[in-house]
Scaffold this active site. Structure first.
Site, PDB file in Angstrom:
ATOM      1  CB  CYS A 139      -0.942  -0.007   1.194  1.00 33.12           C
ATOM      2  SG  CYS A 139      -0.109  -0.137   2.800  1.00 33.12           S
ATOM      3  CG  HIS A 156      -4.079   0.716   4.301  1.00 38.13           C
ATOM      4  ND1 HIS A 156      -3.428  -0.235   3.543  1.00 38.13           N
ATOM      5  CD2 HIS A 156      -5.115   1.156   3.538  1.00 38.13           C
ATOM      6  CE1 HIS A 156      -4.051  -0.371   2.377  1.00 38.13           C
ATOM      7  NE2 HIS A 156      -5.074   0.462   2.353  1.00 38.13           N
ATOM      8  CG  ASN A 169      -7.739   1.012  -0.106  1.00 32.88           C
ATOM      9  OD1 ASN A 169      -6.518   1.018   0.069  1.00 32.88           O
ATOM     10  ND2 ASN A 169      -8.525   0.174   0.546  1.00 32.88           N
TER      11      ASN A 169
END
EC number: 3.4.22.-
Length: 331
Positions: free
Chosen positions: A136, A274, A298
């Site tokens: 990520c 994240h 995302n």
């Protein structure tokens, strides 16, 4: 801050015997496997079915107990449905994000519009999918640089996440096992360039560095850490474009997010695991109703959340740490 460093991969095999399946869920299980392209060995299917059933029951119970109709926040069974909590954390909880004091280039009294969406201005590439690789951090950084490259040249070029994963190890990143955006930006700056996705495609696993300077499409001259408050984050977003951020994404409600303004009572602002891209902000209903949100991209694919995006509470005391670790580059 409670540091979260590196986790070991959870083995697929489970020592305990799986409970007997609920045959009332047979049709739903088969449809979920089909739509998510899952195939298992007979023994693994028993274990995965048990995990999946547990997640189905948790989602139903969570909705009933927490009233997720508030702010239209909803969760659902998605592609992560057969993964244990520890496995889901592998997608996010791989490196701690140390809090840093920041300073950024700020225009005097920037005009703050009531809503902003950098996607509509052409700054944001399509949503990508990191898969089972905990990269990520690399997706967040490359997406942020993509926006600045568009701002400078008018060209929206998907950049190479794989290049960043493979070649920034000496700066402290760990490929699919995590990394910190600060270290990633430092690599791109010092390296003198980064390739495009077209010449160095994503493989969802770390390999040896194959960067070639002649194929570089962007250079980072410097990068800035935004002061840790939402007002500074708002000004940076309006003035400079999409921002690389990090949040506490360790909760099952995050992985099961479907839409609306996210709500997680256990979400922390000092435990960040994240990386995402902040692309805008807005509000639901009327502005006076105080239902404001940040809009985030995302890297779980378009089937997650609102076509790959999520809304996080804005102006709620740095909810989930949205303003605790934000940065952007200058090209």
């Amino acid at each position: 801050m409670t540091p979260t460093v590196f986790l070991s991969i959870l083995c697929l095999g489970v020592a305990l015997a799986a409970p007997a399946p609920d045959y009332n869920l047979d049709a739903e299980w088969e449809e979920w496997k089909r739509s998510n392209d899952r195939t298992y060995s007979p023994e693994e299917e028993k274990q995965r079915r048990a995990v999946w059933e547990g997640n189905v029951k948790w989602i139903k119970q969570h909705i009933m107990e927490n009233g997720l109709w508030m702010n239209n926040f909803t969760i659902e069974m998605n592609e992560f449905g057969d993964m244990t909590g520890e496995e889901m954390k592998m997608l996010t909880e791989s490196s701690s994000y140390p809090l840093r004091n920041g300073k950024h280039i700020q225009k005097r009294n920037p005009k703050i519009p009531p809503t902003l969406d950098w996607r509509k201005e052409g700054y944001v590439t399509p949503v990508r999918r990191q898969g089972s690789c905990g990269a990520c951090w690399a997706f967040s950084v490359t997406a942020c640089i993509e926006g600045q490259l568009f701002k400078k040249t008018g060209k929206l070029i998907p950049l190479s996440v794989q290049n960043l994963m493979d070649c920034s190890v000496s700066y402290g990143t760990k490929g699919c096992d995590g990394g910190r955006p600060y270290d990633a930006f430092q690599y791109v700056k010092n390296n003198g360039g980064l390739e495009a996705e077209a010449t160095y495609p994503y493989e969802a696993k770390a390999k040896h560095c194959r960067y070639r300077p002649e194929r570089s499409v962007v250079k980072v001259n410097r990068f800035f850490v935004v002061p840790r408050n939402e007002e500074a984050l708002l000004q940076a977003l309006v003035t400079h474009g999409p921002i690389a951020v990090a949040i506490d994404g360790s909760h099952a409600s995050f992985h099961s997010y479907r839409g609306g303004i996210y709500h997680e009572p256990k979400c922390r602002k000092d435990t960040l695991d994240h990386g995402l891209l902040l692309v805008g902000y807005g509000y639901e209903g009327h502005e006076s109703e105080n239902r404001k949100y940040w809009l985030l991209k995302n890297s779980h694919g378009e089937r997650w959340g609102e076509n790959g995006y999520m809304k996080l509470p804005r102006g709620q005391n740095n909810y989930c740490g949205i303003a605790s670790y934000a940065m952007y580059p200058a090209l």
